[in-house]
Design a protein around this motif. Structure first.
Motif, PDB file in Angstrom:
ATOM      1  N   ASP A 101       0.811  -1.225   0.000  1.00  0.00           N
ATOM      2  CA  ASP A 101       0.000   0.000   0.000  1.00  0.00           C
ATOM      3  C   ASP A 101       0.840   1.269   0.000  1.00  0.00           C
ATOM      4  OD1 ASP A 101       1.033  -0.273   2.524  1.00  0.00           O
ATOM      5  OD2 ASP A 101      -0.876  -0.087   3.578  1.00  0.00           O
ATOM      6  N   GLY A 102       2.167   1.137   0.135  1.00  0.00           N
ATOM      7  CA  GLY A 102       3.049   2.298   0.092  1.00  0.00           C
ATOM      8  C   GLY A 102       3.093   3.121   1.354  1.00  0.00           C
ATOM      9  N   VAL A 103       2.448   2.686   2.436  1.00  0.00           N
ATOM     10  CA  VAL A 103       2.394   3.461   3.685  1.00  0.00           C
ATOM     11  C   VAL A 103       3.669   3.212   4.490  1.00  0.00           C
ATOM     12  CG1 VAL A 103       1.153   3.799   5.848  1.00  0.00           C
ATOM     13  CG2 VAL A 103      -0.108   3.380   3.741  1.00  0.00           C
ATOM     14  N   LYS A 104       4.321   4.296   4.921  1.00  0.00           N
ATOM     15  CA  LYS A 104       5.520   4.203   5.755  1.00  0.00           C
ATOM     16  C   LYS A 104       5.721   5.514   6.504  1.00  0.00           C
ATOM     17  CE  LYS A 104       8.664   5.667   2.062  1.00  0.00           C
ATOM     18  NZ  LYS A 104       9.890   5.348   1.310  1.00  0.00           N
ATOM     19  N   SER A 105       6.581   5.483   7.522  1.00  0.00           N
ATOM     20  CA  SER A 105       6.917   6.672   8.309  1.00  0.00           C
ATOM     21  C   SER A 105       5.665   7.442   8.744  1.00  0.00           C
ATOM     22  CB  SER A 105       7.857   7.592   7.506  1.00  0.00           C
ATOM     23  OG  SER A 105       9.034   6.921   7.145  1.00  0.00           O
ATOM     24  N   LEU A 106       4.856   6.819   9.575  1.00  0.00           N
ATOM     25  CA  LEU A 106       3.594   7.428   9.996  1.00  0.00           C
ATOM     26  C   LEU A 106       3.816   8.602  10.947  1.00  0.00           C
ATOM     27  CD1 LEU A 106       1.390   4.262  10.652  1.00  0.00           C
ATOM     28  CD2 LEU A 106       1.568   5.625   8.570  1.00  0.00           C
ATOM     29  N   SER A 107       2.976   9.598  10.821  1.00  0.00           N
ATOM     30  CA  SER A 107       2.988  10.736  11.731  1.00  0.00           C
ATOM     31  C   SER A 107       2.290  10.342  13.038  1.00  0.00           C
ATOM     32  CB  SER A 107       2.264  11.924  11.094  1.00  0.00           C
ATOM     33  OG  SER A 107       0.896  11.617  10.903  1.00  0.00           O
ATOM     34  N   PRO A 108       2.448  11.132  14.115  1.00  0.00           N
ATOM     35  CA  PRO A 108       1.757  10.798  15.376  1.00  0.00           C
ATOM     36  C   PRO A 108       0.244  10.669  15.228  1.00  0.00           C
ATOM     37  CG  PRO A 108       3.460  12.418  15.781  1.00  0.00           C
ATOM     38  CD  PRO A 108       3.409  12.233  14.298  1.00  0.00           C
ATOM     39  N   LYS A 109      -0.381  11.548  14.432  1.00  0.00           N
ATOM     40  CA  LYS A 109      -1.823  11.454  14.233  1.00  0.00           C
ATOM     41  C   LYS A 109      -2.193  10.181  13.484  1.00  0.00           C
ATOM     42  CE  LYS A 109      -2.939  16.381  14.330  1.00  0.00           C
ATOM     43  NZ  LYS A 109      -3.524  17.528  13.573  1.00  0.00           N
TER      44      LYS A 109
END
Length: 214
Positions: A101-109
């Motif tokens: 899905d390409g999701v990485k390095s998530l922000s705190p929110k």
């Protein structure tokens, strides 16, 4: 979850009217921890460890009913879900590696949103297949990288199942065990052979996990 109603000023022909708004529903429960950075991680770890310890003792007693009840409680725990999300998005070395899905390095929110979405029973997404080199050879081996959501769910399930099986594992098992490492295995071998020489069997199944039929 907070159900406190708020008030607002609504303009009318004769001025303003005081009206009630909908409850302000927070993204987490039990604690008024406004943001990810304000979470008391030490408190979360103590609560989760306390529940894991109860699962461990119930498994030692072969009390299956209590084990399953405590595991369901831990699975639904906001504390355990927060710790599992933190483990894959901050602590692990692969926190900047994306799945299909390409999701990485998530922000705190985004981490808080992932905590609220984390729920077992949802069909997992395919893994992203990459080829990495084998140490000391020119060959490469396949590596499947799950999505960030699936990795967080795996961490949560590991947190739930590990105490039950740690109570049942062999005492001389050292691979992928919490609190155990290579030096523990070396110490066990030394204590076993220091008084009397023994044979050692070194077995390796060639390319077992590369060719296993899933």
């Amino acid at each position: 979850m907070s159900n406190t109603r708020q008030v607002a000023l609504k303009p009318t022909k004769n001025g303003f009217l005081l009206v009630k708004t909908k409850p302000n529903r927070e993204v987490h429960s039990n604690e008024s921890m406004g943001e990810w950075k304000h979470i008391n991680w030490r408190k979360l770890e103590r609560r989760v460890f306390k529940l894991q310890k109860r699962i461990y003792k119930a498994s030692q007693r072969d009390d299956v009913k209590t084990v399953r009840r405590l595991q369901r409680t831990l699975m639904k725990s906001w504390y355990a879900r927060c710790l599992s999300v933190r483990r894959v998005t901050q602590d692990n070395a692969g926190k900047k590696t994306a799945g299909v899905d390409g999701v990485k390095s998530l922000s705190p929110k985004a981490r808080l949103r992932l905590v609220t979405k984390l729920k077992p029973g949802i069909k997992v997404k395919p893994t992203r297949r990459v080829w990495i080199p084998k140490p000391g050879t020119d060959e490469k081996r396949p590596l499947g990288i799950p999505t960030m959501y699936d990795r967080a769910l795996q961490a949560l399930l590991k947190m739930v199942l590990e105490p039950e099986w740690e109570a049942r594992f062999e005492p001389n098992s050292y691979g992928f065990r919490p609190g155990r490492a290579c030096h523990d295995a070396i110490e066990a071998i030394f204590l076993s052979i220091r008084r009397k020489p023994k044979f050692v069997l070194d077995a390796d199944i060639s390319k077992c996990f590369d060719r296993i039929d899933a």
